[in-house]
Design a protein around this motif. Structure first.
Motif, PDB file in Angstrom:
ATOM      1  N   PHE A  99      -3.067  -7.134  -9.449  1.00  0.00           N
ATOM      2  CA  PHE A  99      -2.075  -6.918  -8.408  1.00  0.00           C
ATOM      3  C   PHE A  99      -1.033  -8.022  -8.479  1.00  0.00           C
ATOM      4  N   ALA A 100      -0.316  -8.066  -9.585  1.00  0.00           N
ATOM      5  CA  ALA A 100       0.696  -9.100  -9.782  1.00  0.00           C
ATOM      6  C   ALA A 100       1.987  -8.455 -10.274  1.00  0.00           C
ATOM      7  N   GLY A 101       3.061  -9.175 -10.050  1.00  0.00           N
ATOM      8  CA  GLY A 101       4.361  -8.683 -10.487  1.00  0.00           C
ATOM      9  C   GLY A 101       5.022  -7.854  -9.404  1.00  0.00           C
ATOM     10  N   ARG A 102       6.004  -7.104  -9.814  1.00  0.00           N
ATOM     11  CA  ARG A 102       6.757  -6.245  -8.886  1.00  0.00           C
ATOM     12  C   ARG A 102       5.901  -5.024  -8.558  1.00  0.00           C
ATOM     13  N   ILE A 103       5.680  -4.798  -7.274  1.00  0.00           N
ATOM     14  CA  ILE A 103       4.882  -3.656  -6.831  1.00  0.00           C
ATOM     15  C   ILE A 103       5.727  -2.807  -5.897  1.00  0.00           C
ATOM     16  N   VAL A 104       5.859  -1.546  -6.272  1.00  0.00           N
ATOM     17  CA  VAL A 104       6.629  -0.574  -5.492  1.00  0.00           C
ATOM     18  C   VAL A 104       5.674   0.524  -5.066  1.00  0.00           C
ATOM     19  N   ASP A 105       5.772   0.952  -3.797  1.00  0.00           N
ATOM     20  CA  ASP A 105       4.879   2.019  -3.352  1.00  0.00           C
ATOM     21  C   ASP A 105       5.435   3.385  -3.750  1.00  0.00           C
ATOM     22  N   ARG A 106       4.668   4.396  -3.499  1.00  0.00           N
ATOM     23  CA  ARG A 106       5.017   5.746  -3.925  1.00  0.00           C
ATOM     24  C   ARG A 106       6.302   6.266  -3.285  1.00  0.00           C
ATOM     25  N   GLU A 107       6.646   5.712  -2.139  1.00  0.00           N
ATOM     26  CA  GLU A 107       7.883   6.115  -1.463  1.00  0.00           C
ATOM     27  C   GLU A 107       9.088   5.304  -1.930  1.00  0.00           C
ATOM     28  N   GLY A 108       8.880   4.409  -2.889  1.00  0.00           N
ATOM     29  CA  GLY A 108       9.977   3.622  -3.435  1.00  0.00           C
ATOM     30  C   GLY A 108      10.244   2.304  -2.721  1.00  0.00           C
ATOM     31  N   ARG A 109       9.394   1.946  -1.757  1.00  0.00           N
ATOM     32  CA  ARG A 109       9.564   0.671  -1.039  1.00  0.00           C
ATOM     33  C   ARG A 109       8.975  -0.471  -1.845  1.00  0.00           C
ATOM     34  N   LEU A 110       9.736  -1.552  -1.926  1.00  0.00           N
ATOM     35  CA  LEU A 110       9.261  -2.752  -2.605  1.00  0.00           C
ATOM     36  C   LEU A 110       8.202  -3.406  -1.726  1.00  0.00           C
ATOM     37  N   ARG A 111       6.995  -3.528  -2.248  1.00  0.00           N
ATOM     38  CA  ARG A 111       5.891  -4.143  -1.504  1.00  0.00           C
ATOM     39  C   ARG A 111       5.675  -5.588  -1.918  1.00  0.00           C
ATOM     40  N   VAL A 133      -0.750   9.916  -7.623  1.00  0.00           N
ATOM     41  CA  VAL A 133      -0.701  11.197  -6.930  1.00  0.00           C
ATOM     42  C   VAL A 133      -1.888  11.264  -5.980  1.00  0.00           C
ATOM     43  N   GLY A 134      -1.641  11.689  -4.759  1.00  0.00           N
ATOM     44  CA  GLY A 134      -2.709  11.813  -3.774  1.00  0.00           C
ATOM     45  C   GLY A 134      -2.166  11.476  -2.406  1.00  0.00           C
ATOM     46  N   SER A 135      -3.047  11.415  -1.439  1.00  0.00           N
ATOM     47  CA  SER A 135      -2.627  11.076  -0.091  1.00  0.00           C
ATOM     48  C   SER A 135      -3.726  10.289   0.599  1.00  0.00           C
ATOM     49  N   LEU A 136      -3.296   9.489   1.543  1.00  0.00           N
ATOM     50  CA  LEU A 136      -4.237   8.719   2.351  1.00  0.00           C
ATOM     51  C   LEU A 136      -4.354   9.392   3.705  1.00  0.00           C
ATOM     52  N   PRO A 137      -5.543   9.372   4.287  1.00  0.00           N
ATOM     53  CA  PRO A 137      -5.669   9.916   5.647  1.00  0.00           C
ATOM     54  C   PRO A 137      -4.853   9.073   6.617  1.00  0.00           C
ATOM     55  N   ARG A 138      -4.180   9.718   7.473  1.00  0.00           N
ATOM     56  CA  ARG A 138      -3.374   9.003   8.479  1.00  0.00           C
ATOM     57  C   ARG A 138      -4.169   8.916   9.786  1.00  0.00           C
TER      58      ARG A 138
END
Length: 139
Positions: A99-111, A133-138
């Protein structure tokens, strides 16, 4: 065991989680990620008996012996097994930070812009990274 049995029946590769399933899927299992907390729990039980135990979060991995890989199955090429063993050694030595470097979430947000993510951040991740690909329970 149902997933391992089905993988064996359908002749597809399997990476088991929590338990080594070689007895159930001797041809399908590529390896297994296994957890080994017995030594830790023995230590905690002794601390409780001694009156020295204090509640605290525990975050253990391969370096601590809490997580291991089962032996590789016959379908895993020797060069792949060697590469995985080398990466495992890098993880244990702290040279590899997944978990290093530039991390972007699936929606394109820089994390994370750069650097290595701290354990506390990893433990509270509630998003998928770009490309997953997939989804998390909300809630």
């Amino acid at each position: 065991t149902a997933v391992a049995q089905l993988a064996e029946e359908r002749q597809v590769g399997l990476i088991a989680y929590h338990s080594d399933m070689r007895a159930i899927a001797p041809h399908a299992q590529l390896t297994a990620i296994t957890h080994h907390w017995g030594g830790y729990y023995t230590k905690v039980a002794q601390q409780v008996l001694d009156g020295t135990w204090r509640a605290k979060p525990v975050w253990g991995g391969m370096k601590d012996g809490f997580v291991r890989l089962a032996p590789f199955g016959p379908a895993v090429p020797k060069d792949v097994a060697a590469l995985v063993a080398a990466r495992q050694a890098d993880l244990v030595a702290g040279r590899l930070q997944p978990f290093a470097g530039r991390i972007v979430d699936r929606e394109g947000r820089l994390r994370q812009a750069g650097g290595a993510m701290a354990d506390a951040q990893i433990a509270t991740m509630n998003y998928f990274v770009e490309g997953v690909v997939g989804s998390l329970p909300r809630p």
